[in-house]
Enzyme design. Structure first.
Site, PDB file in Angstrom:
ATOM      1  N   LEU A   1      23.581  21.986 -78.473  1.00  0.00           N
ATOM      2  CA  LEU A   1      24.881  22.506 -78.887  1.00  0.00           C
ATOM      3  C   LEU A   1      25.085  22.410 -80.392  1.00  0.00           C
ATOM      4  O   LEU A   1      25.793  23.213 -80.984  1.00  0.00           O
ATOM      5  CB  LEU A   1      26.011  21.738 -78.188  1.00  0.00           C
ATOM      6  CG  LEU A   1      26.106  21.868 -76.668  1.00  0.00           C
ATOM      7  CD1 LEU A   1      27.165  20.932 -76.125  1.00  0.00           C
ATOM      8  CD2 LEU A   1      26.404  23.309 -76.268  1.00  0.00           C
ATOM      9  N   GLY A   2      24.485  21.396 -80.987  1.00  0.00           N
ATOM     10  CA  GLY A   2      24.705  21.202 -82.418  1.00  0.00           C
ATOM     11  C   GLY A   2      23.986  19.974 -82.922  1.00  0.00           C
ATOM     12  O   GLY A   2      23.241  19.311 -82.201  1.00  0.00           O
TER      13      GLY A   2
ATOM     14  N   GLY B   1      25.397  13.938 -88.092  1.00  0.00           N
ATOM     15  CA  GLY B   1      24.763  13.040 -89.036  1.00  0.00           C
ATOM     16  C   GLY B   1      23.859  12.016 -88.376  1.00  0.00           C
ATOM     17  O   GLY B   1      22.939  11.485 -89.006  1.00  0.00           O
TER      18      GLY B   1
ATOM     19  N   GLY C   1      22.470  12.441 -85.006  1.00  0.00           N
ATOM     20  CA  GLY C   1      21.623  12.915 -83.923  1.00  0.00           C
ATOM     21  C   GLY C   1      22.046  14.281 -83.420  1.00  0.00           C
ATOM     22  O   GLY C   1      22.968  14.903 -83.954  1.00  0.00           O
TER      23      GLY C   1
ATOM     24  N   VAL D   1      23.241  17.080 -80.335  1.00  0.00           N
ATOM     25  CA  VAL D   1      24.161  17.150 -79.196  1.00  0.00           C
ATOM     26  C   VAL D   1      23.679  18.211 -78.222  1.00  0.00           C
ATOM     27  O   VAL D   1      23.357  19.338 -78.622  1.00  0.00           O
ATOM     28  CB  VAL D   1      25.602  17.469 -79.661  1.00  0.00           C
ATOM     29  CG1 VAL D   1      26.553  17.481 -78.481  1.00  0.00           C
ATOM     30  CG2 VAL D   1      26.071  16.466 -80.713  1.00  0.00           C
TER      31      VAL D   1
ATOM     32  N   LYS E   1      25.515  13.329 -76.979  1.00  0.00           N
ATOM     33  CA  LYS E   1      25.007  13.082 -78.333  1.00  0.00           C
ATOM     34  C   LYS E   1      23.899  12.038 -78.261  1.00  0.00           C
ATOM     35  O   LYS E   1      24.154  10.885 -77.910  1.00  0.00           O
ATOM     36  CB  LYS E   1      26.126  12.622 -79.263  1.00  0.00           C
ATOM     37  CG  LYS E   1      25.639  12.370 -80.701  1.00  0.00           C
ATOM     38  CD  LYS E   1      26.773  12.294 -81.698  1.00  0.00           C
ATOM     39  CE  LYS E   1      27.561  11.013 -81.596  1.00  0.00           C
ATOM     40  NZ  LYS E   1      28.513  10.852 -82.717  1.00  0.00           N
TER      41      LYS E   1
ATOM     42  N   ASP F   1      36.283   9.731 -91.110  1.00  0.00           N
ATOM     43  CA  ASP F   1      35.427  10.908 -91.277  1.00  0.00           C
ATOM     44  C   ASP F   1      36.102  12.146 -90.681  1.00  0.00           C
ATOM     45  O   ASP F   1      35.484  12.924 -89.964  1.00  0.00           O
ATOM     46  CB  ASP F   1      34.053  10.682 -90.637  1.00  0.00           C
ATOM     47  CG  ASP F   1      32.978  11.628 -91.201  1.00  0.00           C
ATOM     48  OD1 ASP F   1      33.197  12.185 -92.304  1.00  0.00           O
ATOM     49  OD2 ASP F   1      31.940  11.805 -90.545  1.00  0.00           O
TER      50      ASP F   1
END
Length: 320
Positions: free
Chosen positions: A23-24, A27, A29, A31, A45, A144
């Site tokens: 999926l993406g 920073g 790891g 997903v 994740k 963040d």
């Protein structure tokens, strides 16, 4: 509040079909899309970068495992098996906010993010932060906040995610000690990387929130080297000058007076949030009050001291 369930690495491989659909990437790891035995879709994740004893993993489980709020992504489970570590969240069909706000006038599906959607998202994120700062038994500083870490469900309701850099502190504690800067360049409050500006507190999240809302309003990165004129490179500076002179902000997609008011309200609130001095920033509760109240009650904030960063700061980088 449901306690996150512990899974084995074998379970993780099974639910993601051996990490078939990515999926993406974050920073810490990658997903992957997965499915629990009961049929629920999840985002898994898989942590690949671990600091020391896996501080970011412990932070995430410890902080998000304490939460239950409509604007906080739910942690459903985790894997802690030697060096194999993973976090299992509820699946958000519309992914992260960042893909909807940059150059949104060029994107297919841009009609989903009308100004009423952006305004709704801004309020939802503020409510999530208010819960983290004041609604939990232990105060949680996210540290963040950025568009990449805001996930959207099927109705474009926002949920704050990725608590890898978060800090827990007591409700009475207003300042937390930090040995190193953490966050993403372009969203980090001045006091996070230079203690001369004050201590790190819930006001540091307010600063990041303000920078993020400005990017939502502008539909662009706050620092944008693609524009032709130097005066337009730093969007917060540009928008402040236009407000000072009571000029039309010329924001893309505004069709009605109501949309213009929502956009101006978001801009004014954002400029309050990014004040250099933390004591001049509103609490996130006050932010909600301003967003949901009358625009006539919001004063134009003083111009922050730190404006127009050097061009070398244009790339967003995560600092650990």
């Amino acid at each position: 509040m449901l306690t996150p369930k512990r899974y084995s690495h074998y379970d993780i491989k099974k639910m993601t079909t051996s990490f078939k659909e990515k999926l993406g990437q974050g920073g810490f790891g990658d997903v992957y899309k997965g499915k629990l035995p009961d049929g629920r879709l999840v985002a898994v994740k898989v942590l690949s970068k671990l600091n020391g004893n896996g501080e970011e993993f412990i932070n995430e489980v410890a902080s998000i495992g304490r939460t239950s709020h409509v604007n906080i992504v739910a942690l459903l489970g985790y894997c802690f098996e030697r060096s194999k570590r993973a976090l299992i969240y509820e699946f958000m069909p519309n992914g992260s906010l960042d893909k909807f706000i940059y150059d949104r006038h060029l994107m297919q599906g841009a009609t989903h993010l009308l100004w009423q959607n952006l305004y709704h998202i801004a309020i939802g994120i503020a409510r999530g932060l208010e819960y983290l700062h004041f609604g939990c038994n232990t105060r949680i500083l996210h540290l963040d906040i950025k568009p990449h870490n805001i996930l959207l469900d099927e109705d474009f309701n926002p949920k704050i995610s990725d608590f890898g850099l978060s800090r827990l502190c007591t409700r009475k504690e207003s300042i937390v000690s930090m040995l190193e800067a953490r966050g993403t360049i372009g969203f980090i409050a001045p006091e996070v990387f230079c203690r001369n500006f004050g201590g790190v507190s819930h006001k540091s999240d307010v600063y990041s929130y303000g920078m993020m809302i400005l990017e939502m309003v502008g539909g662009r990165k706050n620092v944008d080297v693609r524009v032709n004129r130097i005066s337009e490179i730093y969007f917060p500076d540009w928008v402040y000058k236009h407000l000072e002179k009571d000029r039309d902000l010329g924001l893309n997609g505004i069709m009605t007076a109501e949309e213009d008011e929502k956009a101006r309200k978001m801009v004014l609130v954002s400029l309050w949030c990014i004040q250099t001095d933390p004591s001049q920033r509103p609490s996130i509760g006050k932010v909600l009050e301003m967003l949901e109240g009358s625009i006539s009650a919001i004063e134009v904030p003083p111009k922050p001291l730190l404006f127009s960063p050097p061009r070398s700061s244009t790339e967003s980088t995560t600092i650990l």
